[in-house]
Design an enzyme around this catalytic site. Structure first.
Site, mmCIF file in Angstrom:
data_model
loop_
_atom_site.group_PDB
_atom_site.id
_atom_site.type_symbol
_atom_site.label_atom_id
_atom_site.label_comp_id
_atom_site.label_asym_id
_atom_site.label_seq_id
_atom_site.Cartn_x
_atom_site.Cartn_y
_atom_site.Cartn_z
ATOM 1 C CE LYS A 116 -24.019 2.264 24.612
ATOM 2 N NZ LYS A 116 -23.761 2.554 23.209
ATOM 3 C CD GLU A 200 -23.917 1.642 32.131
ATOM 4 O OE1 GLU A 200 -23.762 0.395 32.104
ATOM 5 O OE2 GLU A 200 -24.775 2.217 31.466
ATOM 6 C CG HIS A 235 -19.638 -6.725 26.519
ATOM 7 N ND1 HIS A 235 -20.322 -6.747 27.716
ATOM 8 C CD2 HIS A 235 -18.342 -6.452 26.833
ATOM 9 C CE1 HIS A 235 -19.489 -6.480 28.703
ATOM 10 N NE2 HIS A 235 -18.277 -6.307 28.200
ATOM 11 N NE ARG A 297 -28.734 -1.058 15.577
ATOM 12 C CZ ARG A 297 -28.619 -2.223 16.195
ATOM 13 N NH1 ARG A 297 -29.462 -3.199 15.902
ATOM 14 N NH2 ARG A 297 -27.688 -2.423 17.114
#
Length: 646
Positions: A116, A200, A235, A297
């Protein structure tokens, strides 16, 4: 065109790929572990190869075994599905090096977007907006804490190699950071073998918007519009839909164009998803949507995109992997209608959503109402070794409300036993006024608290219907399937309790019967004449199943005939819900605890599960030891209620 295809996956996605391949005339090869020897995907394929023991690390995650299976069966190509090895660049390269076709993006593209932090740096260079945060190489706890303090709370800790909600923690204050970081890193190490994280800024009114992109080897890249995946729990996506509610044409154009730029920045070929986080505090706006990550994907939720575009994304994957150009140009793609997908999981919302494993002795899925994607069938098992998803329920309507209505009807008429499911929880989400208004964000489920959790107590109509069915059986009448109004019992006896034990039909309008409902005694008043009941009844072996078209199923027993009686664990027994490893024990024997207090943490199915106190009391026994492996239903602790201690 590829003529033979090995699917390096299992369950629902393997069945999904096999279906399209068969329509295209492509021979399919399945792989399976010990646990999946009798699985639906094994029987659906033209050929199947055993690749090892049940744990994924010894079977589905062993690339050498999968490539060997492809060669042994003369398969030309390997499709990885999602999960497992689907985003493993080394495996993709090994497939190519073996002379096989890899149905997916290049190893270079996977590597470019796999971490990431590196992906965000690449997106910044490509002009794609990203969320504020820390992407640095210094991974010391002190530096990470300092960066989080500087960004300002709340923040989100994310494993750089993460996905599917694993290795992710929201942190509300500086005091919580260290504990959350440790937990995040443990989960990341277990799931991905990489403990590096990024930090973040946590958006306070976030919506999860993602864009389906597709590229070919001829330099073409298109988008297939957006999906909204904001309804999440820890999540993990619960319900996804396409298009996103409240998305105006200008914002759609901006976010989809950014997604195409992101894909082109890594020379992307195949199906992929660009995920964005939107600050929806003032609605969806192009200047408040930021790149989060790319999934290299096919996504679990790809059916909703298929439903609104009329495109078979698996067919596109196979055509692109065969060297063909994309079947459609951007101007040939359009949104038609509205689609929603709910993930039906084998889990118990009333017990903190702990996975529920075991044999699917009864399984009714609403295929007559909606599209159902599943890899299991009645008589099969939900294994502790893999993701506990039973099916994906996919609705499509001309507008959003009709899609909601169809999906709600599907969730209501889903019936699974004895494995527990989240069907009633899904139904409660769909019936929420906030969801209907399209105004929810990713915090909706956590903010709603217990309001969305279904009651584990049987409704009155279920108890009455169960008592009537027990009475009918006791009278020698067969208990057949019946629905509203108790229709379809014995034709010879219009009253199901005719001739039942101890009943006097002229003794008044109500008779009392005590029955066993899921292990708990319930007393029902049977009306005569009876009113129509909003309940259904079916038999499963010697068990009577009763439901109320809300996704819940209750098992009914005649408590008079139990003999020595059923054995039920003490209400204060803390049992292991599945095989796993104790990674933390938060209490000591003799300690006073309050309802909901964290007792211990169990790691199972690559997730951490917190077990809590069921009521105020005292820890009278403690068998859990950090680091110990435990089996399903092992007694880990016992809590005595406070009044019992007095």
């Amino acid at each position: 065109m590829i003529q033979s295809l090995l699917i390096a996956n299992r369950g629902e996605i393997a069945c999904r790929i096999i279906r399209t391949a068969r329509r295209m005339g492509i021979r399919t090869v399945a792989v399976y572990s010990d646990a999946d020897a009798k699985a639906l995907h094994v029987r659906s394929a033209d050929e199947a190869v055993h690749i090892g023991p049940s744990p994924a690390r010894e079977s589905y995650l062993v690339g050498e075994k999968i490539i060997a299976a492809a060669k042994a069966t003369n398969a030309e190509a390997i499709h990885p599905g999602y999960g497992f090895l689907s985003e493993n660049a080394d495996f993709a390269q090994a497939v190519i090096d073996a002379g096989l076709v890899w149905v997916g993006p290049s190893p270079q593209s996977i590597r470019a977007m796999g971490l990431k932090d590196a992906a965000k740096e690449r997106m910044i260079a490509a002009g794609v907006p990203v969320t504020p945060g820390y992407l640095g190489a210094d991974q010391s706890p002190e530096r990470l804490q300092a960066e989080a303090d500087a960004i300002g709370y709340p923040v989100l800790i994310k494993a750089v190699a993460g996905g599917g909600g694993k290795g992710m923690r929201r942190v509300e204050s500086a005091g919580e950071f260290s504990h959350s970081l440790d937990s995040c890193c443990r989960e990341a190490a277990s799931s991905f073998g990489n403990t590096d994280v990024l930090i973040e800024k946590y958006i306070l009114s976030p919506r999860h918007i993602e864009v389906q992109v597709f590229g070919d080897s001829h330099g073409n890249v298109v988008h297939l519009f957006e999906r909204d995946c904001s309804l999440q729990r820890r999540h993990q996506k619960v319900i996804e839909e396409a298009p996103a509610p409240g998305m105006d044409p200008e914002t759609r154009e901006a976010i989809c164009a950014a997604a195409v730029r992101a894909a082109k920045a890594v020379d992307y070929v195949g199906a992929g998803t660009i995920e964005f986080i939107a600050d929806a505090s003032e609605g969806l706006r192009a200047d408040r949507i930021w790149f989060m990550e790319m999934n290299t994907r096919l996504q679990v939720e790809h059916p909703v995109t298929e439903e609104i575009t009329g495109v078979d994304l698996v067919e596109w994957q196979l055509r692109v992997a065969s060297g063909e150009p994309l079947p459609k140009r951007q101007d040939e793609l359009a949104i038609n209608g509205w689609a929603m997908e709910a993930r039906l999981y084998a889990e118990d919302p009333t017990k903190g959503f702990l996975p529920s494993i075991g044999k699917l002795e009864h399984l009714t899925l609403p295929e007559h109402i909606i599209r159902v994607e599943t890899g299991v069938e009645e008589g099969g098992e939900v294994s502790p070794f893999y993701d506990p998803m039973i099916a994906k329920l996919v609705s499509r309507g001309n507008d959003r409300q009709s899609a909601i209505d169809d999906l709600a009807q599907a969730a209501a008429t889903t019936a699974v036993w004895p494995v527990r499911t989240n069907a009633a929880f899904i139904l409660n989400c769909l019936r929420s006024p906030d969801f209907a208004a399209g105004t929810i964000n990713t915090g909706f489920i956590s903010d709603a608290g217990e309001q969305l959790i279904p009651d584990d107590a049987p409704p009155a109509a279920v108890v009455v219907a169960g008592a009537m069915a027990v009475a009918s059986r006791s009278a020698g009448n067969p208990v057949q399937q019946f629905g509203h109004g108790l229709i379809g019992l014995s034709e010879a006896n219009s009253r199901p309790w005719t001739g039942a034990f101890g009943f006097r039909l002229n003794a008044g309008p109500n008779q009392m019967v005590t029955i066993d409902v899921d292990g708990n005694p319930q007393t029902a008043s049977i009306p005569d004449p009876y009113d129509e009941l909003d309940a259904w009844v079916e038999t499963c072996g010697n068990t009577i199943l009763v439901g109320q078209n809300d996704g819940r199923v209750f098992a009914i027993h005649d408590s008079r005939n139990d003999g020595a009686g059923h054995h039920h664990a003490h209400d204060g027994d803390i049992l292991s819900p599945m095989p796993g490893k104790i990674i933390a024990v938060e209490v000591t024997q003799g300690q006073a605890v309050t309802k909901g207090q964290k007792l211990l943490t169990l790691e199972a199915m690559k997730m951490e599960h917190t077990l809590t106190a069921p009521f105020d009391g005292v820890v009278t026994e403690l068998a859990a030891v950090a680091g110990a492996q435990v089996q399903v239903e092992a007694v880990l602790a016992r809590i005595a209620a406070s009044e019992e201690q007095g």
